[in-house]
Design a protein around this motif. Structure first.
Motif, PDB file in Angstrom:
ATOM      1  N   GLN A 196       0.834  -1.211   0.000  1.00  0.00           N
ATOM      2  CA  GLN A 196       0.000   0.000   0.000  1.00  0.00           C
ATOM      3  C   GLN A 196       0.863   1.254   0.000  1.00  0.00           C
ATOM      4  O   GLN A 196       0.523   2.253  -0.639  1.00  0.00           O
ATOM      5  N   SER A 197       1.999   1.180   0.699  1.00  0.00           N
ATOM      6  CA  SER A 197       2.921   2.314   0.723  1.00  0.00           C
ATOM      7  C   SER A 197       3.478   2.583  -0.669  1.00  0.00           C
ATOM      8  O   SER A 197       3.544   3.734  -1.122  1.00  0.00           O
ATOM      9  N   VAL A 198       3.875   1.509  -1.377  1.00  0.00           N
ATOM     10  CA  VAL A 198       4.441   1.652  -2.729  1.00  0.00           C
ATOM     11  C   VAL A 198       3.400   2.217  -3.694  1.00  0.00           C
ATOM     12  O   VAL A 198       3.672   3.168  -4.439  1.00  0.00           O
ATOM     13  N   THR A 199       2.199   1.635  -3.692  1.00  0.00           N
ATOM     14  CA  THR A 199       1.167   2.079  -4.644  1.00  0.00           C
ATOM     15  C   THR A 199       0.701   3.499  -4.330  1.00  0.00           C
ATOM     16  O   THR A 199       0.396   4.275  -5.236  1.00  0.00           O
ATOM     17  N   SER A 200       0.653   3.836  -3.044  1.00  0.00           N
ATOM     18  CA  SER A 200       0.255   5.191  -2.659  1.00  0.00           C
ATOM     19  C   SER A 200       1.293   6.219  -3.123  1.00  0.00           C
ATOM     20  O   SER A 200       0.940   7.271  -3.679  1.00  0.00           O
ATOM     21  N   LYS A 201       2.572   5.894  -2.922  1.00  0.00           N
ATOM     22  CA  LYS A 201       3.643   6.804  -3.362  1.00  0.00           C
ATOM     23  C   LYS A 201       3.652   6.927  -4.882  1.00  0.00           C
ATOM     24  O   LYS A 201       3.855   8.021  -5.425  1.00  0.00           O
ATOM     25  N   LEU A 202       3.433   5.803  -5.580  1.00  0.00           N
ATOM     26  CA  LEU A 202       3.410   5.828  -7.040  1.00  0.00           C
ATOM     27  C   LEU A 202       2.301   6.757  -7.538  1.00  0.00           C
ATOM     28  O   LEU A 202       2.528   7.594  -8.423  1.00  0.00           O
ATOM     29  N   SER A 203       1.116   6.619  -6.951  1.00  0.00           N
ATOM     30  CA  SER A 203      -0.004   7.469  -7.354  1.00  0.00           C
ATOM     31  C   SER A 203       0.299   8.943  -7.098  1.00  0.00           C
ATOM     32  O   SER A 203       0.013   9.808  -7.942  1.00  0.00           O
ATOM     33  N   ALA A 204       0.910   9.230  -5.931  1.00  0.00           N
ATOM     34  CA  ALA A 204       1.219  10.622  -5.571  1.00  0.00           C
ATOM     35  C   ALA A 204       2.239  11.231  -6.533  1.00  0.00           C
ATOM     36  O   ALA A 204       2.079  12.371  -6.993  1.00  0.00           O
ATOM     37  N   VAL A 205       3.277  10.471  -6.867  1.00  0.00           N
ATOM     38  CA  VAL A 205       4.323  10.989  -7.760  1.00  0.00           C
ATOM     39  C   VAL A 205       3.781  11.154  -9.180  1.00  0.00           C
ATOM     40  O   VAL A 205       4.103  12.120  -9.877  1.00  0.00           O
ATOM     41  N   GLN A 206       2.943  10.222  -9.616  1.00  0.00           N
ATOM     42  CA  GLN A 206       2.327  10.342 -10.939  1.00  0.00           C
ATOM     43  C   GLN A 206       1.457  11.595 -11.021  1.00  0.00           C
ATOM     44  O   GLN A 206       1.487  12.315 -12.025  1.00  0.00           O
ATOM     45  N   ASN A 207       0.693  11.843  -9.959  1.00  0.00           N
ATOM     46  CA  ASN A 207      -0.154  13.041  -9.929  1.00  0.00           C
ATOM     47  C   ASN A 207       0.693  14.314  -9.951  1.00  0.00           C
ATOM     48  O   ASN A 207       0.331  15.304 -10.602  1.00  0.00           O
ATOM     49  N   GLU A 208       1.826  14.279  -9.223  1.00  0.00           N
ATOM     50  CA  GLU A 208       2.729  15.428  -9.176  1.00  0.00           C
ATOM     51  C   GLU A 208       3.282  15.728 -10.578  1.00  0.00           C
ATOM     52  O   GLU A 208       3.287  16.879 -11.037  1.00  0.00           O
ATOM     53  N   ALA A 209       3.739  14.688 -11.255  1.00  0.00           N
ATOM     54  CA  ALA A 209       4.305  14.860 -12.590  1.00  0.00           C
ATOM     55  C   ALA A 209       3.248  15.350 -13.583  1.00  0.00           C
ATOM     56  O   ALA A 209       3.525  16.227 -14.415  1.00  0.00           O
ATOM     57  N   GLN A 210       2.045  14.803 -13.470  1.00  0.00           N
ATOM     58  CA  GLN A 210       0.961  15.209 -14.367  1.00  0.00           C
ATOM     59  C   GLN A 210       0.579  16.667 -14.140  1.00  0.00           C
ATOM     60  O   GLN A 210       0.318  17.418 -15.096  1.00  0.00           O
ATOM     61  N   ARG A 211       0.582  17.088 -12.891  1.00  0.00           N
ATOM     62  CA  ARG A 211       0.214  18.469 -12.589  1.00  0.00           C
ATOM     63  C   ARG A 211       1.225  19.453 -13.181  1.00  0.00           C
ATOM     64  O   ARG A 211       0.853  20.493 -13.719  1.00  0.00           O
ATOM     65  N   LEU A 212       2.501  19.106 -13.095  1.00  0.00           N
ATOM     66  CA  LEU A 212       3.527  19.958 -13.695  1.00  0.00           C
ATOM     67  C   LEU A 212       3.365  20.032 -15.215  1.00  0.00           C
ATOM     68  O   LEU A 212       3.513  21.103 -15.814  1.00  0.00           O
ATOM     69  N   ARG A 213       3.050  18.903 -15.829  1.00  0.00           N
ATOM     70  CA  ARG A 213       2.824  18.888 -17.283  1.00  0.00           C
ATOM     71  C   ARG A 213       1.618  19.758 -17.648  1.00  0.00           C
ATOM     72  O   ARG A 213       1.646  20.494 -18.652  1.00  0.00           O
ATOM     73  N   ASP A 214       0.559  19.666 -16.827  1.00  0.00           N
ATOM     74  CA  ASP A 214      -0.640  20.469 -17.086  1.00  0.00           C
ATOM     75  C   ASP A 214      -0.335  21.961 -16.968  1.00  0.00           C
ATOM     76  O   ASP A 214      -0.790  22.762 -17.790  1.00  0.00           O
ATOM     77  N   PHE A 215       0.422  22.336 -15.932  1.00  0.00           N
ATOM     78  CA  PHE A 215       0.801  23.748 -15.772  1.00  0.00           C
ATOM     79  C   PHE A 215       1.572  24.241 -17.005  1.00  0.00           C
ATOM     80  O   PHE A 215       1.314  25.322 -17.529  1.00  0.00           O
ATOM     81  N   ARG A 216       2.527  23.441 -17.441  1.00  0.00           N
ATOM     82  CA  ARG A 216       3.364  23.827 -18.580  1.00  0.00           C
ATOM     83  C   ARG A 216       2.518  23.972 -19.845  1.00  0.00           C
ATOM     84  O   ARG A 216       2.686  24.927 -20.618  1.00  0.00           O
ATOM     85  N   GLN A 217       1.596  23.031 -20.066  1.00  0.00           N
ATOM     86  CA  GLN A 217       0.739  23.081 -21.255  1.00  0.00           C
ATOM     87  C   GLN A 217      -0.167  24.306 -21.223  1.00  0.00           C
ATOM     88  O   GLN A 217      -0.342  25.005 -22.235  1.00  0.00           O
ATOM     89  N   ARG A 218      -0.753  24.594 -20.053  1.00  0.00           N
ATOM     90  CA  ARG A 218      -1.651  25.754 -19.935  1.00  0.00           C
ATOM     91  C   ARG A 218      -0.888  27.058 -20.170  1.00  0.00           C
ATOM     92  O   ARG A 218      -1.417  27.985 -20.798  1.00  0.00           O
ATOM     93  N   LEU A 219       0.360  27.119 -19.686  1.00  0.00           N
ATOM     94  CA  LEU A 219       1.157  28.330 -19.890  1.00  0.00           C
ATOM     95  C   LEU A 219       1.491  28.516 -21.373  1.00  0.00           C
ATOM     96  O   LEU A 219       1.437  29.630 -21.901  1.00  0.00           O
ATOM     97  N   GLU A 220       1.807  27.413 -22.052  1.00  0.00           N
ATOM     98  CA  GLU A 220       2.126  27.493 -23.483  1.00  0.00           C
ATOM     99  C   GLU A 220       0.890  27.835 -24.314  1.00  0.00           C
ATOM    100  O   GLU A 220       1.004  28.439 -25.397  1.00  0.00           O
ATOM    101  N   ASP A 221      -0.298  27.471 -23.809  1.00  0.00           N
ATOM    102  CA  ASP A 221      -1.540  27.756 -24.533  1.00  0.00           C
ATOM    103  C   ASP A 221      -1.987  29.208 -24.395  1.00  0.00           C
ATOM    104  O   ASP A 221      -2.778  29.699 -25.230  1.00  0.00           O
TER     105      ASP A 221
END
Length: 369
Positions: free
Chosen positions: A52-77
């Motif tokens: 549960q610790s591994v899957t929870s951390k994986l989900s959190a890091v994936q969300n973090e990376a996705q949020r940064l990508r979303d910020f970058r895309q919105r700024l470029e748009d």
């Protein structure tokens, strides 16, 4: 594009770049790869807590990376949105709204990058205790419990209520709960201290103004790496029946657990679960968090002594909530204030928390000079 708009977009670019330097998208991608490798191991679920610790951390890091990508895309748009508006001869209201929204979100997210303490990424154990003020203080403690619960709901965090001790007339003597979610400890740690309420007492038949106090303590959830060893000989465990408001029994078995740590006199209780075993496990988690905090304070005191600084930069009374004769909530450390107490008591704490985190970082930087 208007020069002011162009300057603002350039400023947003600088803010996002600074965030990316701290968060390091390449490192996030590497961490995701490593966690995905662990998550794909067929033997992972042999140890459910670790899995549960591994899957929870994986989900959190994936969300973090996705949020940064979303910020970058919105700024470029953004420039494209302004160009399209100009070409079609329309107003730039939608682009302006998106630019303002992106600024708000980036500034809020930037605060999270300031949470770099060794425990900041953890979940939070919160203790609320009524202090001076009699029945008004007990009612005030319950209002704070509701405020933090609503804040957690607004953030999408779940809350586990471990223990509530109800006062006789109204309100609560104390409550202990865990706020689940990444960085909830680092975020809520600036809420620690004494909270002061000024209002016309609903319990005073003469309608007099009353000042009451409640204390908030915030601790990081203990992990296995913390090595908090508690010998059985150091604790006393008592069991009793859980009770609700007014002493009403809510359980017919002795499932509630009280654990006393004999060397320090620290006492924790838990009665939210029907099973005595579950309550004992929850109480031990809270006890470990409290002992970890005691250890941290001792280490901090030793460091302060070495630096020749015995003062504590954290003032005890940290926020005033005034409902009468005027309406205001003011943080006594940051001077951040709002004139809508009901909104704050409904869980709108983000402004106070962001100001508190920035204040703490500034204090720490000043102390390190």
């Amino acid at each position: 594009m208007h020069p002011d708009v162009l300057a603002d977009i350039t400023d947003l670019e600088k803010t996002l770049t600074a965030i990316e330097q701290v968060k390091n998208p390449d490192q996030l991608a590497e961490t995701i790869r490593e966690l995905e490798e662990k998550a794909s191991d067929p033997s992972l679920w042999d140890d459910q807590e670790y899995a549960q610790s591994v899957t929870s951390k994986l989900s959190a890091v994936q969300n973090e990376a996705q949020r940064l990508r979303d910020f970058r895309q919105r700024l470029e748009d953004l420039p494209v949105m302004y160009e399209l508006a100009a070409e079609e001869g329309e107003g730039s209201e939608l682009a302006d709204e998106e630019r303002r929204a992106l600024r708000r979100e980036l500034e809020a997210y930037e605060v999270k990058t300031l949470l770099s303490g060794p425990y900041d990424a953890r979940e939070a154990v919160v203790n609320i205790r009524s202090a001076a003020g009699g029945v008004d203080a007990a009612d005030w403690a319950e209002m704070l419990l509701r405020m933090y619960t609503r804040w957690a709901e607004r953030q999408g965090h779940s809350v586990d209520l471990y223990d509530v001790s109800y006062a006789e007339e109204a309100g609560i003597k104390s409550a202990t709960f865990v706020v689940h979610g990444d960085y909830t400890y680092g975020t809520l740690s600036v809420e620690q201290g004494t909270h002061r309420l000024v209002r016309i007492s609903p319990f005073d038949n003469q309608g007099r103004r009353q000042t009451s106090f409640a204390e908030v303590e915030v601790l990081p959830v203990v992990e296995t790496a913390d090595h908090i060893d508690i010998p059985d000989s150091d604790i006393r465990i008592d069991t009793y029946r859980s009770s609700g408001p007014g002493g009403q029994s809510v359980n017919t078995t002795d499932s509630a657990v009280r654990i006393t740590h004999l060397p320090t006199g620290t006492v924790v209780t838990c009665q939210n679960e029907k099973s005595q075993l579950q309550n004992r496990a929850s109480a031990m988690r809270v006890l470990q968090a409290k002992l970890l905090e005691i250890k941290r304070r001792q280490e901090r005191a030793e460091m302060d002594a070495l630096k020749g600084d015995g003062s504590n930069s954290w003032g005890n009374q940290m926020r005033s909530y005034v409902l009468h004769p005027y309406q205001m909530v003011k943080d006594l450390r940051t001077n951040y204030e709002v004139n809508d107490p009901q909104k704050v008591l409904g869980g709108d704490l983000d402004g106070f928390i962001e100001a508190g985190i920035r204040w703490r970082v500034a204090e720490e930087q000043q102390d390190s000079r």
